[in-house]
Scaffold this active site. Sequence first.
Site, PDB file in Angstrom:
ATOM      1  N   HIS A 165       0.815  -1.224   0.000  1.00  0.00           N
ATOM      2  CA  HIS A 165       0.000   0.000   0.000  1.00  0.00           C
ATOM      3  C   HIS A 165       0.846   1.271   0.000  1.00  0.00           C
ATOM      4  O   HIS A 165       0.341   2.360   0.227  1.00  0.00           O
ATOM      5  CB  HIS A 165      -0.955   0.014   1.209  1.00  0.00           C
ATOM      6  N   TYR A 203      17.375   2.002   2.433  1.00  0.00           N
ATOM      7  CA  TYR A 203      17.704   1.466   1.112  1.00  0.00           C
ATOM      8  C   TYR A 203      18.786   2.264   0.412  1.00  0.00           C
ATOM      9  O   TYR A 203      19.220   1.898  -0.675  1.00  0.00           O
ATOM     10  CB  TYR A 203      16.451   1.446   0.221  1.00  0.00           C
TER      11      TYR A 203
END
Length: 488
Positions: A171, A258
């Site tokens: 989502h 990341y």
Amino acid sequence: MSFKIAIIGAGSVGFTKKLFTDILCVPEFKDIEFALTDLSEHNLQMIKAILDRIVEANRLPTRVTATTDRRKALEGARYVISCVRVGGLEAYADDIRIPLKYGIDQCVGDTICAGGILYGQRNIPVILDFCKDIREVAETNVKFLNYANPMAMNTWAAIEYGKVDTVGLCHGVQHGAEQIAEVLGARSTQELDYVCSGINHQTWFIDLRLNGRPIGKDELVAAFEAHPVYSRQEKLRIDVLKRFGVYSTESNGHLSEYLPWYRKRPDEITRWIDMSDWIHGETGGYLRHSTETRNWFETEYPQFLEAASKPIDREKRSNEHASHILEALETNRVYRGHFNVKNNGVITNLPQDAIIESPGFVDRFGINMAAGIMLPEACAATCIASINVQRMSVHAAISGDIDLLKLAVLHDPLVGAVSTPEEVWQMVDEMVVAQAAWLPQYAHAVPAARVRLSTSQVKTREWAGAARRSVRSIEELRAEKAALKQAG
């Protein structure tokens, strides 16, 4: 319509309830069967009681069964939904705790980085067990909807090695669009048209229009910097927007894991995060949140059960993809969403074997992806670094090759920015030994790892991280909730 949906990991009570009520918002689906399965009989009985209460309150013919026998739940299923957390919070705590000894500070640790890679090692053997059962006892054309993290690795394994028709669902895109709509002064996301593409948790709004008018980088930066809340909570995300030229779907805390630039030094971590909520970068934030949520649910269960007696409000159907995909497949009402699938030419400048997240349309013919998308070069470079780690991680999980696992961790962008090769080798040994109960493919490697740990000269430290908060008690959570209610 009458068909069967199996939910694996249905003991994730709150999420299972959301999926259930969303699906029952489709009028044609009232006569279907939900088969719940989980390792925890206790959690199964809690969620079954809640769902039974919903069915009774809404006078529906919907059937709900619950069993710890997974194959029984999967028998004859047309759709299988997975929301499992292999190893539970016990293993997850090690995903955060052990890397901290080597200077690696994670906010979530469930996608890549040291924690996410080990999470994938625990999940993939189980995912392949699911796929074997699905192939053998479910409907012939069954579709597997994976909600479990690490999304890309799990989906990669299910498609490439499990040989099951699989789509990964998240989502993040919807939440990013909600933020953009808010800062631009839109009344809802219905006024936005966007192309968001990349890989899970690194998707990028590469084309953005408000009521048909293109929105450029400068306007979006100004809108976020003027927002009284997001300007504080999303500092790192806004900085990436300035440098890359496009906004990322993922939260401030998630995105920081990341990239090799923002979490590699403690002073840099505190500069870029916000402590108003776990999702903005707190050390081990999602572990704390998950622990508090579990404790809260166990204590407040009677209130959750009572709330299930209310009628389903179709206006409150969530934007989780699952119910909309099923509706499109079964009724031919077309749905546009963002899905995790094998690339195969969808994004032209990412590897073809990668699991990408990109726009697609669903109707009775299936999920049809919009192909030929090209990412901005910086976005592609960032995604490719993660894809290389994911590929090695999946191959290590399949083969049980601990040396390949260490190479995967070594190539992780944040790990590589913080730790030396010697530290990485020892950290992986330590994590594999600590989590041996959930890593059957590494059973042969555990004894040698124990020996190496007993003779290692690599130094570690006990470190809570740059921005750690303690797990709050039920009493503290109640007091905070009461204060928010009074203030609101």
